[in-house]
Structures are given as C-alpha cells and as structure tokens.
Design an enzyme around this catalytic site. Sequence first.
Site, short mmCIF file in Angstrom:
data_model
loop_
_atom_site.label_atom_id
_atom_site.label_comp_id
_atom_site.label_asym_id
_atom_site.label_seq_id
_atom_site.Cartn_x
_atom_site.Cartn_y
_atom_site.Cartn_z
CB SER A 134 -0.79 0.04 1.19
OG SER A 134 -1.79 0.96 1.07
CG HIS A 170 -5.49 -1.46 -0.97
ND1 HIS A 170 -4.88 -2.45 -0.78
CD2 HIS A 170 -4.88 -0.50 -0.27
CE1 HIS A 170 -4.15 -2.62 0.36
NE2 HIS A 170 -3.95 -1.10 0.38
#
Length: 246
Positions: A134, A170
């Site tokens: 991330s 994501h």
Amino acid sequence: MKATEPTILATSGGHRVGGRTRVMFDALVHHAVDLSGVHGRRPRVMYVGTAIGDAEHFTARMNEAARMAGFDLTPLQLFPMPNVEDVEGSVLDHDVVWVMGGSVVNLLAVWRAHGLDKIMHRAWQAGVVLSGVSAGSICWFQGGATDSFGPQLRPVTNALGFLPYGNGVHYDSDEGRRPLVHQLVKDGSIPTAHCTDDGVGLVYRGTELVEAVTETSGKGAYIVSRDGSKAVEERIEPRKLASSGR
C-alpha cells in the site's frame, strides 16, 4: 548476499491472519526475501512502520510474523527519534526492507526530514530489496491515489520516484481507486500507472517491470496508460506464488 541489480517488489499484500499469531507473512514477503538471493543463513528483514506512526502493537506483530517465518527482523523507528545511531548502516546491513501501509504522505514527509529517502535510494542501488504494501508500494513511484488526507481519495504526486510510473494499490477492493487512477493518468497528473489487486505484487529490476506475482488466485495487475484524451487499461496475469505455509 545482495540482489544482483536494484530490485523493488511493490505490493497490495504480504500479510495474513496466522493460526497462532495475529499476523503471518504471506507469499509476497517470502518472495521479497527470495529476490534478495540470501541463502545459508537467516534472512535479515528491516520493517519500517513510519506510515502508521511506528505503532508499537503492529511492530510486535511483525516480530511475531518474522519469528514464525524464520527471519531476523529489525524495526526502523523514527518516532520520537531514530532507534538506531547509524540509520544508513543499519538499512544497508539488511537483505530486504518491508514498508508497512498507512499514510504515504506522512511517510514521505518524515523520511525526507531524516534523509531516509536518499538512504533508501543508496540501499536500492546497493542491492537491498525494497518492498512493501500500500503506502509501502506507492512511495517508490511518482505517485498515485491515497486516502492520506481523509476518506475522500486524493492524488499524491511527489513520491520518491525511484520508479518512473504512477502506482495504484487495492485496485479491486477500494472502488474509488480505479477511476481516480484513470483520471490522474488521463490528465497527466501521473505517468503511466502500474496497479495491483489485493494480494498482487510487481517485481522491478532497475526501473523495468519484469513480472507480476500473486499470493491469491484470480487477482490481476494492470497498466493504465494515456491514449490521446483517454486512459486505457491493460490487464496482466500474475504468476501464482507457492503457498507461504512456512
């Protein structure tokens, strides 16, 4: 032992719930270690939790995960001050750097204040595998979509730029990220973007994307590029990594 050339593994995964621990390292973390080429001793992994404020409870979970995986793990903490005297020497003494997710905007500001951005670049050039999830993925690129400023996703365009692309993380689990990445590529805010579904990682040798890999079946990677006045998306089928039940 170091990687034979500068190597980055940028991911939207790497952790899973453990049987006896709260967190275990999944196949992507093990793949980062494999990319380093270490053998004949326990891998040395540096965990960097700047993006979540060096949260002590998660550092403890990473230590547990490393113990279960058979890795020697060193946390690099910058709050309230660096926890090692020689930050550069400590980073360079590791095989892999694993950067936790959280706020990429805060990560960038704190790293730059401590000169860690330059240290990471020297480590990358020296063959330490840079990796993370991330925020720990976006940081290596030119920028991407982030929730660092609040629930409404916004662009970040001043990331470290080791890799000359945008990055989307994501991609399948946060419905706002795909359209924002497309918009940012279309209007030129970020260059061609390399994106990952949850559980997928992208391997770079130097600045070249050489492979997409996944710890989860059915997931994909994507390249979003500008074509005239629109953004176009190409799916890349990642290679399935072996299970991390180690």
